[in-house]
Scaffold this motif. Sequence first.
Motif, PDB file in Angstrom:
ATOM      1  N   ALA A   9      -1.375   1.845 -32.150  1.00  0.00           N
ATOM      2  CA  ALA A   9      -1.293   0.805 -31.867  1.00  0.00           C
ATOM      3  C   ALA A   9      -1.717   0.532 -30.124  1.00  0.00           C
ATOM      4  O   ALA A   9      -2.061  -1.087 -30.143  1.00  0.00           O
ATOM      5  CB  ALA A   9      -0.022   1.037 -30.701  1.00  0.00           C
ATOM      6  N   GLN A  10      -2.578   1.316 -29.834  1.00  0.00           N
ATOM      7  CA  GLN A  10      -3.590   1.047 -28.942  1.00  0.00           C
ATOM      8  C   GLN A  10      -4.690   0.576 -29.180  1.00  0.00           C
ATOM      9  O   GLN A  10      -5.736  -0.713 -28.698  1.00  0.00           O
ATOM     10  CB  GLN A  10      -3.917   2.114 -27.624  1.00  0.00           C
ATOM     11  CG  GLN A  10      -2.855   2.618 -27.048  1.00  0.00           C
ATOM     12  CD  GLN A  10      -2.789   4.033 -26.743  1.00  0.00           C
ATOM     13  OE1 GLN A  10      -4.192   4.187 -26.489  1.00  0.00           O
ATOM     14  NE2 GLN A  10      -1.738   3.936 -25.635  1.00  0.00           N
ATOM     15  N   LEU A  11      -5.185   0.483 -30.405  1.00  0.00           N
ATOM     16  CA  LEU A  11      -6.475   0.382 -30.677  1.00  0.00           C
ATOM     17  C   LEU A  11      -6.477  -1.019 -31.682  1.00  0.00           C
ATOM     18  O   LEU A  11      -7.187  -1.547 -32.093  1.00  0.00           O
ATOM     19  CB  LEU A  11      -7.199   2.026 -31.630  1.00  0.00           C
ATOM     20  CG  LEU A  11      -7.534   2.217 -31.412  1.00  0.00           C
ATOM     21  CD1 LEU A  11      -7.530   4.218 -32.311  1.00  0.00           C
ATOM     22  CD2 LEU A  11      -8.484   2.231 -30.607  1.00  0.00           C
ATOM     23  N   LEU A  12      -5.404  -0.696 -32.208  1.00  0.00           N
ATOM     24  CA  LEU A  12      -5.122  -2.461 -32.828  1.00  0.00           C
ATOM     25  C   LEU A  12      -5.582  -3.932 -32.170  1.00  0.00           C
ATOM     26  O   LEU A  12      -6.305  -4.280 -32.450  1.00  0.00           O
ATOM     27  CB  LEU A  12      -4.192  -2.316 -33.514  1.00  0.00           C
ATOM     28  CG  LEU A  12      -3.639  -1.483 -34.933  1.00  0.00           C
ATOM     29  CD1 LEU A  12      -2.047  -1.924 -35.569  1.00  0.00           C
ATOM     30  CD2 LEU A  12      -4.610  -2.039 -35.869  1.00  0.00           C
ATOM     31  N   PRO A  13      -5.967  -3.727 -30.676  1.00  0.00           N
ATOM     32  CA  PRO A  13      -5.910  -5.388 -29.932  1.00  0.00           C
ATOM     33  C   PRO A  13      -6.994  -5.480 -30.453  1.00  0.00           C
ATOM     34  O   PRO A  13      -7.688  -6.425 -29.764  1.00  0.00           O
ATOM     35  CB  PRO A  13      -4.583  -5.222 -28.707  1.00  0.00           C
ATOM     36  CG  PRO A  13      -3.593  -3.903 -29.610  1.00  0.00           C
ATOM     37  CD  PRO A  13      -4.102  -3.290 -29.493  1.00  0.00           C
ATOM     38  N   LEU A  14      -7.918  -3.889 -29.996  1.00  0.00           N
ATOM     39  CA  LEU A  14      -9.498  -4.373 -30.090  1.00  0.00           C
ATOM     40  C   LEU A  14     -10.451  -5.166 -31.235  1.00  0.00           C
ATOM     41  O   LEU A  14     -11.150  -6.048 -31.230  1.00  0.00           O
ATOM     42  CB  LEU A  14     -10.157  -2.401 -29.837  1.00  0.00           C
ATOM     43  CG  LEU A  14      -9.779  -2.094 -28.744  1.00  0.00           C
ATOM     44  CD1 LEU A  14     -10.219  -0.499 -29.086  1.00  0.00           C
ATOM     45  CD2 LEU A  14     -10.119  -2.731 -27.506  1.00  0.00           C
ATOM     46  N   LEU A  15      -9.325  -4.803 -32.190  1.00  0.00           N
ATOM     47  CA  LEU A  15     -10.395  -6.330 -34.199  1.00  0.00           C
ATOM     48  C   LEU A  15      -9.859  -7.443 -33.164  1.00  0.00           C
ATOM     49  O   LEU A  15     -10.906  -8.436 -33.677  1.00  0.00           O
ATOM     50  CB  LEU A  15      -8.784  -5.347 -34.743  1.00  0.00           C
ATOM     51  CG  LEU A  15      -9.015  -4.486 -35.005  1.00  0.00           C
ATOM     52  CD1 LEU A  15      -8.158  -3.843 -36.145  1.00  0.00           C
ATOM     53  CD2 LEU A  15      -9.943  -4.448 -35.528  1.00  0.00           C
ATOM     54  N   ALA A  16      -9.373  -7.981 -32.089  1.00  0.00           N
ATOM     55  CA  ALA A  16      -8.839  -9.632 -32.226  1.00  0.00           C
ATOM     56  C   ALA A  16     -10.207  -9.579 -30.739  1.00  0.00           C
ATOM     57  O   ALA A  16     -10.729 -11.421 -30.713  1.00  0.00           O
ATOM     58  CB  ALA A  16      -7.513  -9.689 -31.470  1.00  0.00           C
ATOM     59  N   SER A  17     -10.755  -8.967 -30.869  1.00  0.00           N
ATOM     60  CA  SER A  17     -12.346  -9.328 -29.241  1.00  0.00           C
ATOM     61  C   SER A  17     -12.868  -8.642 -30.353  1.00  0.00           C
ATOM     62  O   SER A  17     -14.759  -8.628 -29.974  1.00  0.00           O
ATOM     63  CB  SER A  17     -12.378  -8.427 -28.191  1.00  0.00           C
ATOM     64  OG  SER A  17     -11.468  -7.034 -28.766  1.00  0.00           O
TER      65      SER A  17
END
Length: 946
Positions: A314-322
Amino acid sequence: MMSDTATTKRFLSLKWKVIWYLALVLLSTQIIYAIYAYQQQLQNLEEVQDFSIQRDSATLDGLIQNSFDRLLEVGEVIPLLAMVTNQQPDADDYVRAIREYLPDMMISGALDGAFLYDNRQRLLERQGNLSALSSKLINEVLTTETPQRQLHCGKTCVRSVAMPVLFGGQTTGVLVVSRELRDIVLEFKTQYGRDIGLAMVGDGNKQFELQYLTKRDDNLDVINRLLGEQTVADEGGVFAVQTDTRAYQVVLKRVAGVTQKAYWILLYDRTELHAKVRSDLFNHLMIAGFGLFFAGLVQLLVLRRPLRTLSRIAQLLPLLASSSYREVRLGLNQFRESKFYSDELDLLQDSTGDLTVQLEHLEASLVQRAQNLQQRSEQLKAERDFVTRLMDTAETLILTMSAEGRVVSINRYGRQLFRLADAPLDLSFLQLAHQADGHEKHLQAMKLVLSGQKSKLQLESSLLDGDGHQVHISWLHSKLELSNSEAVILSIGMDITERTQAEQQVSWLANHDVLTKLPNQVMFNASLEQILRLQQPGSPTAQRVGILFCDFDGFKDVNDSLGHPVGDELLQLAAKRIANVVDGKGMLARQGGDEFSVILSSCEDFDQIAVVADAILEAFRHPFSISGYEIFSSLSIGIAVYPDHGTDRINLVKHADVAMFEAKDRGKNQYCFFEGAKSNARYERFSLTNDLRKALERNEFRLVYQPQVDARNGQVIGVEALLRWQHPVHGMIPPDKFIPLAEESGLIVDIGHWVLQEACRRTQDWNQQGMHFQVGVNLAGQQILHASLLESVEQVLNDTGLAPELLDLEVTENFLLRQPEVTLPKLRQLREMGIRLSMDDFGTGYSSLSYLKKLPLNTLKIDKSFINDIGDRGEGETIIKAIIGLAQGLGMECIAEGVETPRQLTYLINHGCYLIQGYYYSKPLSPDELPDYVRQQMRQSLQLKK
């Protein structure tokens, strides 16, 4: 990027949510199960208590009964003691024995009292403090001279046995021995360990006197609590009593056999049982609590690693947006663990990695896609050129039009079709050579498309091509949604000239006969309907319309002898001869086969129609020469006239057909007008025959049963099954009207099988209800001649389970003697199967006595025509006596049919015929009415025997 709403929510770890929900579910489950188990234990406890009470009550009743037996045995000792001094002891000897031996018996507890009475119920001796018995009981012992028992409750409950004794071998006395119930109380307590007591209730139910009670000091308080807290009904009952420290169950059982109120008291201490149930519930809840705690702990340990992995992903998935694809891949590899197996967490990590790779590739492909757009634009131009070439190649008319109907473009096929030059067009669509109403159709079609009412429209029209030939075109007009374009309508036309010509050919074939080229039955019916619609019934200007049905006489013989080609040529030549006569006067059509029909419209009278019919018959006076054969043929013509014989097509055609058959019946080679009554009778017979074919399928047949009664005792010895037809339109049709039709049409075999099946099934049902009689079923001649008769009868008996001896098959003598070489072997086989055979309507045909003695018959049935002659002293009575004597001489039974009057019955009985069938006893009854009649005759027969 996360939304503002998501960031303001309080965070609660998924791990604690799972543990909390699991604990809640487990706790709820354990509580529900504990409550259920507690209720089950209470129910089981109640069942055990009820069983214990029933067992102890039965035991108490058994002890009382055994105590009476022992008391009787002790009482029988006193007469033996009296006989010590005298073999025939008198009253004094009995008194002496009682006084001498009773004290010892009372001390031993065997007796509590003894009484001696003489035959006048006078008390001779009394020992003991117990009250004497009633004079009624003493009188009953003296009267019956048998011992009597009595349980009596006064001041105390006493059981007594009164027995008869003999004084001096001459007079009878009564010896009574008694004993209180204390021994039963002690015995019950000793053997079963239950606390027991006995109590009396005084007047008004106010005084409860305790006679006996085991453990009196302990149990008296329980009894007092019961009486003080609860109401005791007259019949007693089961009561729960709670003391300070103990729980009891008290049973008050009414003492049986006494008029006074007395109760047995049974006490049960249920304290330990109730304590055990509560203890089991507490232990269960304790175990469930420890199990719940342990399950939560184990679940926490099991979910610790998976939930930790989910948190990291869950902490890694937001990195895909950037677009931080490299950081995501490194993070996944850092906490990947090596295991011998994979699970959903591994699939989630792999899917996250695949998603990272796909997003990275997608971003790269967007750049590549932009580079390809230019190349695609160039390809579209090439494709447009291809479409243009394709339209010019298609063998279909393709054109576009403006809103005013001007042709904007047209493909090469269209230019060639209309001989248009390659120069720019200056042509309106409506200027094309449309045939008939083509201009108007297309004008309306384009208006519908242009107004937006329809997006597309399909229709057909005819045009003239450049050479002046007619071309049939199927058009599809569609509205074009093109911006900045003059063309607003796309029209595609397909050449359907060949298809239209084929459809016209099919239409001609559908309405004409291929062989004779004449109109067929379809066109004939349509033309007749149209002619009749133009008529106005009742109008002075209305004219007659003649319908002629012409049918060859003997055409089948031509086909069978000379072949179908000759028959077809004969039909063609005959059609020409009839056409030459009808030409200009009406319409000739072929109905099919060898039938032709003629419509003569606008006829003034019947004579005008008859002239045409005579001319047609005259045309067939001369032979036909076909393939070297000289063939003579004639016609039978049936005529129906509008409006005299009908006002609609169906009735006119039907009546003409009926009249044609009437012409054939009159000798053929003639014409016949429809005659109402006569032709209607023929049609009704024909119609009934058709309905008869469907009667079995529609379940329209019914069976009624006429009883056959033995006049000597009134018993029903059999029934005859009679067939009825319940027509849905004509109602009940009698057998003499439809049976001949069934025989003529060959339907009698199937109908006869149904009658046999239904009659046997019903008879078997009545037989199982206790009504034993045979059933008579009539066999038609065609049934006997049919090869499947024996197999059919055997199958019916097997299917219904009816015994063969209960089936009586009735045959007529006329048919039996018609073909004896066929009928006799079959009848003998039926007799060998155990089936009874009867000759119906005996004496009405041409009987041969030589054959009669060979027939395997059981019964002769005297016809009703002879029974009706009884009283006239004519030949009928003589024939009846002869038939009865003949049957007796041949060892057969004789049944008289149609007996209706007492005079007829008396005559038959006097001459030895006792089996009667007729209205004197009963009309034919329905299956629901027959059982009541049979039972009524059985009751009357039993009353006559008494």
